[in-house]
Enzyme design. Structure first.
Site, mmCIF file in Angstrom:
data_model
loop_
_atom_site.group_PDB
_atom_site.id
_atom_site.type_symbol
_atom_site.label_atom_id
_atom_site.label_comp_id
_atom_site.label_asym_id
_atom_site.label_seq_id
_atom_site.Cartn_x
_atom_site.Cartn_y
_atom_site.Cartn_z
ATOM 1 N N SER A 42 0.679 -1.233 0.073
ATOM 2 C CA SER A 42 -0.163 -0.177 0.164
ATOM 3 C C SER A 42 0.692 1.290 -0.049
ATOM 4 O O SER A 42 0.360 2.220 -0.230
ATOM 5 C CB SER A 42 -0.833 -0.054 1.240
ATOM 6 N N ASP A 334 -2.296 8.105 8.105
ATOM 7 C CA ASP A 334 -3.186 7.356 8.921
ATOM 8 C C ASP A 334 -2.354 6.401 9.634
ATOM 9 O O ASP A 334 -1.320 6.706 10.002
ATOM 10 C CB ASP A 334 -4.009 6.595 7.908
ATOM 11 N N HIS A 337 0.338 4.843 7.157
ATOM 12 C CA HIS A 337 1.047 5.424 5.962
ATOM 13 C C HIS A 337 1.540 6.893 6.134
ATOM 14 O O HIS A 337 0.794 7.616 6.916
ATOM 15 C CB HIS A 337 0.128 5.419 4.791
#
Ligand SMILES: *[C@@H]1O[C@H](CO)[C@@H](O)[C@H](O)[C@H]1NC(C)=O
Length: 369
Positions: A42, A334, A337
């Site tokens: 991600s 978040d 990340h």
């Protein structure tokens, strides 16, 4: 990995020189990078998981992409990823996700992004988050696209030459810890392997995938090490440490992986003349930011900009949740990340940082080979 080659600094300098000379001879010193191929999780996914119905790891909703010109695209940050920023520096258009429907030959000529949120080096990592591409699947996906790539490169250039000059960026391994080794109730790995053994297992599996890509014709590899995962809001929120502290035990585990990866690039550079393998010191760069946030203009290093619970690290940004307004002052967007502001620092250091950031050379130097 049983034996790790230990090389003296003088010998390393010699190797770098040999490497430069051998690659110059092969490629004639051309400076443009025709394409970038991305493999990872991600941290660099730019939309592949949007198309996976059963995936829980998605970022295709507000407030993700709040500061991106296209809004929410599946990028797991408020703005650009490190890959977007590297594309700008290398003068390559943003790279389309592998899963984009009807991705025409013309759009893949400058590269494809195979990265997938929740994906790991090990196939089982992240399984409880649903569908995802593990690294081995990403490599298979690349292999399946060689014929399309041959068409897209066309008559002006042969595929072999195209791939040899392209840059490969690999950012993977975080999910093998966060969504595997550090979840002892879901995964057996931490019951079976000690941290050093688990790191060796990951490095061995990663080595196999890198060698496959190399045998398919890719020659310029930038492989990012892991950041200090013990400091992300998700790990700070576990309640094991005061919210303003990092989980030192997790950072120690990551050290085994990073040490193994750095030793691996030495081995690969020695055994594969004509190819270049670079280690990106993500841990050092994020560590520097966390230790000296004021030097970079950051105010908040332990709490996410968006999310729920302790350190806003227990649950990631919820759809339509209002994030912090001062995003450039936050290290973490978040629970997992970094913000675009951190990605800017990471990309800059990957592109033209010194050997302490990129070893043995940086992306700018690699591009010129
Ligand atoms: C890659 O290969 C897959 C499987 O054959 C195909 O569905 C997809 O369209 C190809 N993608 C690109 C970017 O060529």
């Amino acid at each position: 990995m049983g034996q790790v080659l230990l090389l003296s600094p003088v010998f390393n300098m010699f190797m770098i020189l040999v490497l430069f000379l051998s690659m110059k001879a092969v490629n004639g010193g051309s400076s443009t990078v025709p394409a970038m191929f991305v493999f990872g999780d991600s941290l660099v996914d730019d939309g592949n998981n949007n198309y996976m119905t059963s995936s829980l790891a998605k970022a295709n909703y507000y407030p993700y992409g709040l500061d991106f010109y296209q809004g929410a695209t599946g990028r797991f940050t408020n703005g650009k990823t490190v890959i977007d920023l590297l594309c700008e520096m290398l003068d390559i258009p943003y790279i389309p996700p592998f899963n984009t429907p009807n991705l025409g030959a013309s759009r893949i000529a400058r590269g494809v992004n195979y990265a997938s949120a929740a994906g790991g080096i090990l196939d089982e990592s992240g399984f409880y988050l649903g569908e995802r591409y593990s690294l081995s699947q990403q490599v298979l996906n690349f292999e399946m696209n060689l014929s399309e790539l041959r068409n897209s490169v066309g008559v002006s250039e042969n595929l072999k030459h195209h791939l040899a000059r392209s840059v490969v960026v690999i950012v993977i391994g975080s999910n093998d810890y966060i969504n595997n080794y550090l979840l002892p109730s879901l995964y057996a790995s931490s019951h079976v392997y000690r941290p050093q053994e688990f790191a060796n297992l990951l490095i061995n599996a990663l080595t196999r995938q890198i060698l496959t890509l190399n045998s398919l014709g890719l020659k310029k590899f930038f492989i990012a090490g892991l950041g200090p995962l013990g400091c992300i809001p998700n790990q700070r929120s576990t309640g094991e440490v005061p919210p303003d502290r990092c989980v030192d035990g997790v950072n120690e585990m990551i050290g085994f992986f990073n040490d193994g990866l750095k030793a691996l690039v030495d081995q690969l550079n020695l055994k594969h003349p004509g190819s270049i393998f670079v280690y990106g010191n993500t841990y050092g760069a994020i560590g520097d930011i966390l230790n000296n946030p004021e030097d970079y203009g950051f105010e908040v290093i332990d709490k996410a900009c968006c999310g729920v619970g302790r350190n806003r690290g227990e649950i990631s940004c919820l759809p339509l949740q209002t994030p912090c307004s001062n995003r450039n002052e936050y290290v973490f967007w978040d629970a997992f990340h970094p913000t675009e502001a951190v990605n800017v620092v990471l990309a800059q250091r990957a592109f033209n940082g010194p050997t302490s950031d990129c070893y043995p050379i940086n992306i700018e130097q690699m591009a010129r080979l």
